[in-house]
Design an enzyme around this catalytic site. Sequence first.
Site, PDB file in Angstrom:
ATOM      1  N   THR A 373     -13.073 -35.050  -1.095  1.00 36.72           N
ATOM      2  CA  THR A 373     -13.956 -33.893  -1.169  1.00 36.72           C
ATOM      3  C   THR A 373     -15.392 -34.336  -1.434  1.00 36.72           C
ATOM      4  OG1 THR A 373     -13.933 -33.512  -3.566  1.00 36.72           O
ATOM      5  CG2 THR A 373     -12.064 -32.655  -2.297  1.00 36.72           C
ATOM      6  N   ASP A 374     -16.329 -33.451  -1.130  1.00 35.54           N
ATOM      7  CA  ASP A 374     -17.701 -33.672  -1.570  1.00 35.54           C
ATOM      8  C   ASP A 374     -17.739 -33.501  -3.085  1.00 35.54           C
ATOM      9  OD1 ASP A 374     -20.470 -34.109  -1.468  1.00 35.54           O
ATOM     10  OD2 ASP A 374     -20.608 -33.077   0.458  1.00 35.54           O
ATOM     11  N   TRP A 375     -18.880 -33.754  -3.682  1.00 36.86           N
ATOM     12  CA  TRP A 375     -18.975 -33.916  -5.128  1.00 36.86           C
ATOM     13  C   TRP A 375     -19.022 -32.572  -5.885  1.00 36.86           C
ATOM     14  CZ3 TRP A 375     -17.693 -37.935  -3.077  1.00 36.86           C
ATOM     15  CH2 TRP A 375     -17.822 -39.224  -3.591  1.00 36.86           C
TER      16      TRP A 375
END
Length: 653
Positions: A373-375
């Site tokens: 996932t992105d942050w």
Amino acid sequence: MKKILKITGIVLIGILILLVIIGSVFLIKASNFSKKNMSLLGNEAPLIKKDGIGFRDLNKNGQLDVYEDVNATLEDRVDDLISQMSIEEKAGTLFVTMIGATPKGEPVEGPILSTDMLSVAMSLMLPTNSEMIAKKKMNSFNIISSLEANLMAKYNNAIQKMAERTRLGIPITIATDPRHGTENNPGASIYTPSFSQWPSSLGLAATRDTVLVREFGDIARQEYLSVGIRLALHPMADLATEPRWGRNNGTFGEDANLSAIMTKAYVLGFQGDSLGKTSVACMTKHFSGGGPQKDGEDPHFPYGKEQIYPGDNFDYHVIPFTEGAFKAKTAQIMPYYGIPMEQTDENVAFAFNKSIITKFLRDSLNFQGVVCTDWNLISDSKLGEARAWGVENLTPKQRMKKVLDAGCDQFGGENNPELIVELVKEGALSEERIDVSVKRVLHDKFKLGLFDNPYVSENKALKIAGSKTFRDKGKVAQQKSVVLLKNKSLLPLKKGVKIYAEGLTNPKVLMGYGSLVKRPEKADVILTRIRTPFDPRSEYFLEGFFHQGRLYYDEEEKKELLELITQKPAIVVVNLERPAILTEIEKESSALLAEFGVTDEILVELLFGKVAPTGKMPFELPSSWEAVQKQLEDLPYDSENPLYSFGHGLTYK
């Protein structure tokens, strides 16, 4: 008066003493906490000799386990390690978050004093290195520090040694955002002077040179390897079809086919034809294309959560992945923050979306690598609220389950593996499901050779990173990336010309070619470097680093610039992070150039004809703000009467 000064002095001394006491208490507590974490670690891994070959005894049991045996098959090594891992160790493997080094290249074990305010802030906001490695059992990190190459290598060795002392000795995978540009944006890239400097991805696209792009990837790979970085959180295969989007400068432009060939060359440069011990793995982003943001607003922030397709052009944004990243066998994929509105059976962000991750990416496109996932999608933190767009009503634990159910493997920007442990112990997630993702992560660690030797040489790092050969090649790329938009027989300049210059970092570079004058009226030619306009914002953390909003120069900016360039024949050089509106500026200039990260020295060589500009525009330039507002977010080249079209670029006759 003296009495007042005396009292004031006593008060200030008292405050200073109080601050020292508070700071000392804080540091003592941090030190004790660090010692407690470090006490969880065991001995370093001894070497075991078999048939004259040394093997690292990572679990310190005195025998050669299958996962320690470099001669065993990949699958056998992974399966053996999985069989020995506790649920806590498995959970820790599914996280990758920011980590930082001290200015001396040591692990951050408490607040640090530094002139680098980002490093200071991160030392206060993030858990210590030992807490994440020893206590939380995490083994993948996104390094945010920018140090000299030998200090970065020193840091790698320090945390790898810390990891070696964990129960199973699982090595660290160090990841990074791009580091080879000429600018710094902590939300997307990290300026690293110890590496060679190259133009942005837009600039690489402007060269139209896939051989050069692959060579860039290979050079960046060598520099990363020299300091211990093994995972590139790039390239961006997104398309710049929405000119207002603040991350256009990380893309290869608006054309899907151009982006595809550039993405493929880029990944091949980093990974080679297959992932191996001399590779740097690529986490290509942001599947399935993060460009068509509603009104160009970025989904790092709540107002930009919607990704829309008014031109019904979803499939176009997938081309750079299917024809680029996947053909180059990218090791990993990152989805973006946004919600692909009305494209699937539920309007939730990509990482929570099973239709995107499992049905499309896994099943239809057969991608079996790591999906991270992105942050900061799961938990609120000191960095801001969780970017859990579409599932804001769920708890962090429920969000985590939904991400895993969707088909993702790792959680970016999070450091709470205890939530996975709870989900498994509660029966909400099976350990078998966790094993699927852990195996994917371990596959890459083994392929990269991290289990066999994760250490690097500090001396070699200094020789490799930023070498003259690498820097010279970066300069060639900068030269080839500059686009000559307009030239009314002014360029190339003749030697000895009198120049009035603004906007240069180092105007003295002109002295070897022409004479530098202090006032416009004394000049033969006016030279000015300008930047793409934007709306300054500061409501959210990191927002100031994302240049969003307007693409036109406001009245004050425009008045000042036009007053300058109408005095004499003028050369305007614009740094294009996004497609700026240059109509009035273009009309009054004698020469207009677009650049995507180029030094003053390289620019002057181009202006005086030492080399000729050959770049081609990676996107079109709109002629008005009204035209921008009429564009559809998901369509390329749809601006009415563009000032310059995609692919435009002149050279000297």
